[in-house]
Design an enzyme around this catalytic site. Structure first.
Site, PDB file in Angstrom:
ATOM      1  N   ARG A  78      -6.693  20.185 -21.547  1.00 43.16           N
ATOM      2  CA  ARG A  78      -7.771  20.318 -22.524  1.00 43.16           C
ATOM      3  C   ARG A  78      -8.953  21.001 -21.844  1.00 43.16           C
ATOM      4  NH1 ARG A  78     -12.235  16.179 -24.378  1.00 43.16           N
ATOM      5  NH2 ARG A  78     -13.160  17.533 -25.945  1.00 43.16           N
ATOM      6  N   HIS A 122     -18.091  22.322 -27.016  1.00 49.14           N
ATOM      7  CA  HIS A 122     -18.403  21.232 -26.090  1.00 49.14           C
ATOM      8  C   HIS A 122     -19.834  21.467 -25.587  1.00 49.14           C
ATOM      9  CE1 HIS A 122     -16.461  18.069 -23.261  1.00 49.14           C
ATOM     10  NE2 HIS A 122     -17.759  18.084 -22.961  1.00 49.14           N
ATOM     11  N   GLU A 167     -17.454  15.167 -29.057  1.00 45.47           N
ATOM     12  CA  GLU A 167     -18.493  14.123 -29.030  1.00 45.47           C
ATOM     13  C   GLU A 167     -19.748  14.503 -29.812  1.00 45.47           C
ATOM     14  OE1 GLU A 167     -19.178  12.805 -25.017  1.00 45.47           O
ATOM     15  OE2 GLU A 167     -17.078  12.259 -24.732  1.00 45.47           O
ATOM     16  N   ASN A 293     -12.370   9.794 -26.989  1.00 44.69           N
ATOM     17  CA  ASN A 293     -12.902   9.788 -25.626  1.00 44.69           C
ATOM     18  C   ASN A 293     -13.407   8.376 -25.380  1.00 44.69           C
ATOM     19  OD1 ASN A 293     -12.443  12.501 -25.880  1.00 44.69           O
ATOM     20  ND2 ASN A 293     -14.570  13.138 -25.624  1.00 44.69           N
ATOM     21  N   TYR A 295     -14.801   5.446 -22.724  1.00 46.23           N
ATOM     22  CA  TYR A 295     -15.352   5.094 -21.409  1.00 46.23           C
ATOM     23  C   TYR A 295     -15.685   3.613 -21.290  1.00 46.23           C
ATOM     24  CZ  TYR A 295     -15.344  10.010 -20.380  1.00 46.23           C
ATOM     25  OH  TYR A 295     -14.912  11.285 -20.142  1.00 46.23           O
ATOM     26  N   GLU A 354     -10.275  11.973 -23.507  1.00 44.81           N
ATOM     27  CA  GLU A 354     -11.010  11.758 -22.251  1.00 44.81           C
ATOM     28  C   GLU A 354     -10.936  10.282 -21.898  1.00 44.81           C
ATOM     29  OE1 GLU A 354     -15.097  13.074 -21.980  1.00 44.81           O
ATOM     30  OE2 GLU A 354     -14.649  14.947 -23.014  1.00 44.81           O
TER      31      GLU A 354
HETATM   32  O1  IFM Z   1     -18.720  14.854 -18.602  1.00 45.88           O
HETATM   33  C1  IFM Z   1     -18.701  14.227 -19.842  1.00 45.88           C
HETATM   34  C2  IFM Z   1     -18.007  15.102 -20.865  1.00 45.88           C
HETATM   35  O2  IFM Z   1     -18.602  16.345 -20.976  1.00 45.88           O
HETATM   36  C3  IFM Z   1     -18.052  14.449 -22.223  1.00 45.88           C
HETATM   37  N1  IFM Z   1     -17.584  13.092 -22.166  1.00 45.88           N
HETATM   38  C4  IFM Z   1     -18.084  12.227 -21.128  1.00 45.88           C
HETATM   39  C5  IFM Z   1     -17.980  12.911 -19.775  1.00 45.88           C
HETATM   40  C6  IFM Z   1     -18.547  11.984 -18.684  1.00 45.88           C
HETATM   41  O3  IFM Z   1     -19.894  11.710 -18.918  1.00 45.88           O
END
Ligand code: IFM
Length: 447
Positions: A78, A122, A167, A293, A295, A354
């Protein structure tokens, strides 16, 4: 309990990057300026005054980077396309040299047996569009659809699936509400027309892709939101934050309507941005896949000061990444089950587009990253066992890169270490671990 070794046979393994974070070459071959070039040049905007002017020099070193991907055994890669590289002012004449770069990149990926998964936006909006109002301006959505058509016409014969936006929550909030990212606007809730126009751009671009027989996905950073306590005020604050972070972006695309925005004090028409028919344009093309994505989860309490209808509070007693983000792998499983509860049959197949963590440069080997990825993949396997349709996992990131306002050195997300002085790439322990995991998965199904 299922774990990462139980992922299904057709599960796809990948890694992710983004143009401004790795390409460099910002002034080469006719690329126009982006909002990030302009923002990063502002004193104090980015840690240590860093910019993406060189970053990982991937524009020149992409063959070496594809070799690293091949070494991992990736199914997919990606990456994002820099809009100002192909349309230097965002609209109007295309830049043949910019198009040629992505043409070469895609051909080289395919030659290495890796499926390209491009993201159209992005965060590196052409500065010329920002000068006309950027995503606060409705026309930007139409320019985005034209740009999608340019790219689909160039690469659609070789690239079946596309991600429109990356995002939109983060881009709206950091870029237009708080100003910690480009373009650095500080509009607080009046930033939300930028969210609507990105969603409109998504819908228009998805229709362009579908017209050409291509699949359209949207990637967002979603988070399970938990109230800090059972108190009514904390629960209300959590609902407000969930509306802003998650539902504002997912409901229009999957359900064709906005959630109740009154919890944010925002009018239903988002300050006049929502025109009759817009929600149909956003929803009707349909989503072929949701890019997730992931985290961390988010804990929310009632506000302690006037301003926002929530306070974000830390999650105690769990590990934290170098960024200070709480590590709660099972929150990924909970998020996926929650999406099914909320959207039911409207939830398309999910791909993790992500997931990863930053680890201090001095941590050798990068065991915290291996632990992070393995625990999240275990949680994913459990969600799949509970019936969620998850098709693949793209780790963030292949390479250490330009981490936006944090600059180049402080937040290292790569399976591959990058020495930004020499551009030397050095695979970390997590690279070998991911390679071996992918190989073990394949071996399990080899006949
Ligand atoms: O680096 C970023 C990415 O551009 C978008 N998602 C989170 C990542 C980590 O902060």
């Amino acid at each position: 309990m299922p774990d990462r070794f139980d992922l299904p046979e057709d599960f796809r393994w990948g890694a992710a990057t983004a143009a401004y974070q790795i390409e460099g070459a910002v002034g080469e071959d006719g690329r126009g300026p982006s909002v990030w070039d302009v923002f990063a040049a502002r004193p104090g905007a980015v840690r240590d005054g860093h910019t993406g002017a060189v970053a990982c020099d991937h524009y020149h070193r992409y063959p070496e980077d594809i070799e690293l991907m091949r070494g991992l055994g990736l199914d997919g890669y990606r990456f994002s396309i820099a809009w100002p590289r192909v349309l230097p002012t965002g609209a109007g004449p295309v830049n043949p040299a910019g198009l040629a770069f992505y043409d070469r990149l895609v051909d080289a990926l395919l030659a290495a047996g890796i499926t390209p998964l491009p993201t159209l936006f992005h965060w590196d909006l052409p500065q010329a569009l920002e000068d006309g109002g950027g995503w606060l301006h409705r026309d930007t959505a139409y320019r985005f659809a034209e740009y999608a058509a340019v790219m689909a016409d160039l690469l659609g014969d070789r690239v079946p699936t596309w991600i429109t936006l990356n995002e939109p929550f983060v881009h709206t909030v950091f870029g237009y509400a708080t100003g910690t990212h480009a373009p650095g606007r500080t509009l607080m809730f009046e930033a939300l027309p930028a969210a609507h126009h990105q969603l409109l751009g998504h819908g228009l671009a998805a229709a362009v892709l579908h017209d050409r027989g291509l699949a359209a996905m949207l990637s967002n950073n979603l988070t399970p939101v938990r109230p800090a306590s059972g108190a009514a005020a904390d629960i209300a604050a959590a609902q407000a934050y969930d509306t802003l972070h998650n539902r504002l972006f997912t409901d229009p695309v999957l359900l064709g309507r906005y959630p109740d925005l009154s919890v944010l004090g925002v009018p239903d028409d988002i300050f006049g941005a929502v025109h009759p028919g817009d929600l149909d344009l956003i929803h009707t093309p349909g989503l072929d896949g949701l890019g997730l994505n992931f985290y961390n989860p988010t804990r929310v309490a009632a506000p302690t000061a006037p301003g926002l209808p929530f306070d974000l509070v830390d999650i105690p007693d769990v590990p934290h990444t170098a960024f200070g983000w709480p590590v709660v792998p099972d929150a990924l499983r909970q998020l996926l089950l929650g999406l099914r509860d909320t959207y039911g049959k409207a939830l398309p197949p999910v791909t993790i587009t992500e997931n990863g963590c930053s680890v201090p440069e001095s941590t050798t080997p990068d065991q915290p990253r291996i632990d992070f990825m393995s625990a999240h993949l275990d949680a994913l396997a459990q969600a799949i066992a509970e019936g969620i349709d998850v098709r693949g996992y793209y780790t963030w990131s292949l390479l250490d890169n330009f981490e936006w306002a944090e600059g180049l050195f402080s937040q290292r997300f790569g399976l591959v270490h990058v020495d930004f002085a020499t551009q030397q790439r050095t695979p970390r322990a997590s690279y070998a671990w991911y390679r071996d995991l992918i190989a073990a998965h394949r071996a399990r199904f080899a006949r």
